[in-house]
Design an enzyme around this catalytic site. Structure first.
Site, PDB file in Angstrom:
ATOM      1  N   HIS A 131      -9.915   0.876  -0.572  1.00 31.76           N
ATOM      2  CA  HIS A 131      -9.774   1.603   0.684  1.00 31.76           C
ATOM      3  C   HIS A 131     -11.093   1.482   1.449  1.00 31.76           C
ATOM      4  O   HIS A 131     -12.166   1.805   0.921  1.00 31.76           O
ATOM      5  CB  HIS A 131      -9.494   3.085   0.429  1.00 31.76           C
ATOM      6  CG  HIS A 131      -8.085   3.411   0.089  1.00 31.76           C
ATOM      7  ND1 HIS A 131      -7.486   3.010  -1.084  1.00 31.76           N
ATOM      8  CD2 HIS A 131      -7.140   4.117   0.770  1.00 31.76           C
ATOM      9  CE1 HIS A 131      -6.233   3.467  -1.104  1.00 31.76           C
ATOM     10  NE2 HIS A 131      -6.000   4.138   0.016  1.00 31.76           N
ATOM     11  N   ASP A 134       2.136   9.474  -5.379  1.00 29.44           N
ATOM     12  CA  ASP A 134       2.138  10.918  -5.106  1.00 29.44           C
ATOM     13  C   ASP A 134       2.350  11.236  -3.638  1.00 29.44           C
ATOM     14  O   ASP A 134       2.687  12.375  -3.295  1.00 29.44           O
ATOM     15  CB  ASP A 134       0.858  11.582  -5.619  1.00 29.44           C
ATOM     16  CG  ASP A 134      -0.410  10.833  -5.266  1.00 29.44           C
ATOM     17  OD1 ASP A 134      -0.325   9.793  -4.579  1.00 29.44           O
ATOM     18  OD2 ASP A 134      -1.502  11.275  -5.683  1.00 29.44           O
ATOM     19  N   GLY A 187      -9.381   8.169  -2.153  1.00 30.61           N
ATOM     20  CA  GLY A 187      -9.992   9.469  -1.949  1.00 30.61           C
ATOM     21  C   GLY A 187     -10.735   9.554  -0.632  1.00 30.61           C
ATOM     22  O   GLY A 187     -10.491   8.769   0.289  1.00 30.61           O
ATOM     23  N   HIS A 199       1.333   4.847  -2.171  1.00 24.26           N
ATOM     24  CA  HIS A 199       0.856   5.808  -3.164  1.00 24.26           C
ATOM     25  C   HIS A 199       2.041   6.597  -3.733  1.00 24.26           C
ATOM     26  O   HIS A 199       2.794   7.212  -2.981  1.00 24.26           O
ATOM     27  CB  HIS A 199      -0.137   6.778  -2.534  1.00 24.26           C
ATOM     28  CG  HIS A 199      -1.447   6.174  -2.172  1.00 24.26           C
ATOM     29  ND1 HIS A 199      -2.501   6.117  -3.045  1.00 24.26           N
ATOM     30  CD2 HIS A 199      -1.868   5.583  -1.021  1.00 24.26           C
ATOM     31  CE1 HIS A 199      -3.538   5.537  -2.446  1.00 24.26           C
ATOM     32  NE2 HIS A 199      -3.169   5.192  -1.212  1.00 24.26           N
ATOM     33  N   HIS A 221       0.867  -1.189   0.000  1.00 25.73           N
ATOM     34  CA  HIS A 221       0.000   0.000   0.000  1.00 25.73           C
ATOM     35  C   HIS A 221       0.897   1.229   0.000  1.00 25.73           C
ATOM     36  O   HIS A 221       1.268   1.764   1.056  1.00 25.73           O
ATOM     37  CB  HIS A 221      -0.911  -0.010   1.226  1.00 25.73           C
ATOM     38  CG  HIS A 221      -2.058   0.953   1.123  1.00 25.73           C
ATOM     39  ND1 HIS A 221      -3.382   0.557   1.155  1.00 25.73           N
ATOM     40  CD2 HIS A 221      -2.089   2.297   0.994  1.00 25.73           C
ATOM     41  CE1 HIS A 221      -4.169   1.616   1.052  1.00 25.73           C
ATOM     42  NE2 HIS A 221      -3.395   2.693   0.951  1.00 25.73           N
ATOM     43  N   ASP A 266       1.768   3.536   3.066  1.00 29.88           N
ATOM     44  CA  ASP A 266       0.736   4.421   2.539  1.00 29.88           C
ATOM     45  C   ASP A 266       1.356   5.605   1.800  1.00 29.88           C
ATOM     46  O   ASP A 266       1.459   5.597   0.577  1.00 29.88           O
ATOM     47  CB  ASP A 266      -0.208   4.886   3.646  1.00 29.88           C
ATOM     48  CG  ASP A 266      -1.533   5.423   3.130  1.00 29.88           C
ATOM     49  OD1 ASP A 266      -1.791   5.314   1.915  1.00 29.88           O
ATOM     50  OD2 ASP A 266      -2.321   5.943   3.939  1.00 29.88           O
ATOM     51  N   GLU A 293     -11.147   3.159   7.074  1.00 30.91           N
ATOM     52  CA  GLU A 293     -10.126   4.144   7.472  1.00 30.91           C
ATOM     53  C   GLU A 293     -10.864   5.371   8.004  1.00 30.91           C
ATOM     54  O   GLU A 293     -10.999   5.550   9.209  1.00 30.91           O
ATOM     55  CB  GLU A 293      -9.235   4.509   6.287  1.00 30.91           C
ATOM     56  CG  GLU A 293      -8.162   5.532   6.603  1.00 30.91           C
ATOM     57  CD  GLU A 293      -7.451   6.043   5.352  1.00 30.91           C
ATOM     58  OE1 GLU A 293      -6.423   6.706   5.522  1.00 30.91           O
ATOM     59  OE2 GLU A 293      -7.923   5.800   4.225  1.00 30.91           O
TER      60      GLU A 293
END
Length: 338
Positions: free
Chosen positions: A200, A24, A173, A22, A20, A280, A203
């Site tokens: 996702h 960006d 998102g 990302h 997991h 993450d 969370e």
């Protein structure tokens, strides 16, 4: 404690797997400076000022606050060269930090502001993987709140490149604002196309979000940590063999938990849930995967067998090919040989 039960030193582990991660949210200051220079984008010369652009601070109180940190790094991922370089540099950096395999997720639809198509964006990211020489695959993110047609294009793009460096889909998102149920039809199409997906869930939203993700056909759950709030849900996850992609520091940043001691790692493991440890958004959080393991080992007094379980479960839960999983499991055995 017997020697064979002592936990390994995280700095000695070179067999870590990040499921997991990302893109960006993982651009280091060095990577940002390289990307900015090649694209003529100004960035602060002062390192502390740059870190303030990239990292959350004490004013972050929720996932929605956390998500505000993505606009700047996304601006650096709008060209083929930028994407290729970002992925290559990221994989080389985390490989030096002990990560032997990674599944890097990004939303190709968010890299189309300067004329790239989603196909162009994926091909550039795949070129970055090839240049790095680090075993890795891509997970393509559909986005909550995006134009439905754009999300459908992401699903089709994932199908096109599935088995060619793309391994799955995701939905990212603002989970609480755009619940998983709103995307049931989109991911029903992914199932029809034979594209696996992780969602996702659990969370920013509670355990019902995890149940919805399961009903939609997710084969992994991104985060899923709030499953413990439903006394029946951990047993359901364990029974179905659905892994959770836990991201402890991220959940502290978004104030899902007040501190790491409150994190339900042991409760989930004791319930038989397959849990994996991930970063993450390491640049936004100021962490590494070794740091995540170190904090968990220290907080929960994890033994060597428990660390072995976490490492092995991450490998088995991955979308890696069977031969690569076999090699990675062998690396874990060697690294944890007492």
């Amino acid at each position: 404690m017997r020697k064979r039960d002592l936990p390994p030193r995280p700095e000695d582990l070179d067999c870590l797997v990040d499921l997991h991660l990302h893109l960006d949210g993982a651009l280091s200051p060095a990577n940002v400076r390289a990307l900015a220079a090649m694209q003529g984008i100004p960035v602060p010369s002062d390192e502390d000022e740059l870190l303030r652009l990239l990292r959350v601070d004490e004013n972050c109180h929720s996932l929605n606050d956390f998500l505000t940190k993505f606009a700047f790094p996304c601006s650096l991922l709008q060209t083929a060269d930028g994407l290729r370089t970002a992925v290559r540099n990221l994989l080389c950096e985390i490989n030096e930090q002990g990560v032997a395999y990674a599944e890097v997720r990004f939303a190709p639809q968010l890299s189309t502001e300067k004329g790239l198509s989603q196909d162009n964006a994926v091909e550039a990211a795949l070129a970055g993987i090839a240049e790095s020489g680090v075993p890795a695959q891509l997970i393509l993110c559909c986005m909550r709140g995006a134009d439905p047609e754009v999300n459908r294009e992401t699903v089709k793009t994932a199908k096109k490149y599935l088995g060619r460096g793309v391994c799955a889909l995701d939905l990212a998102g603002a989970e609480a604002l755009f619940p998983n149920a709103d995307y049931a039809e989109l991911f029903a199409e992914a199932r029809r196309l034979g594209v696996p997906f992780t969602l996702h869930a659990g969370e920013a939203d509670g355990p019902d979000s995890v149940r919805t993700a399961l009903d939609m056909g997710a084969c992994r759950i991104g985060h899923g940590v709030r499953a413990y709030e439903d006394p029946d849900l951990p047993a359901l996850l364990a029974g179905r063999g659905i892994p959770l992609e836990l991201c402890p520091t991220s959940n502290l940043c978004t104030e899902v938990f007040p501190d790491l001691s409150a994190y339900p790692l042991r409760a989930l493991m004791d319930a038989g849930v397959t849990v994996t440890v991930n970063t993450d958004d390491p640049s936004i959080e100021g962490t590494t995967l070794r740091t995540e393991y170190r904090r968990l080992i220290e907080t929960f007094a994890l033994t060597r067998p428990e660390v072995r379980r976490l490492l092995n479960d991450a490998i088995r839960a991955s979308f890696a090919p069977a031969d690569l999983k076999k090699r990675l499991l062998a690396r874990v055995r060697e690294a944890l040989r007492a």
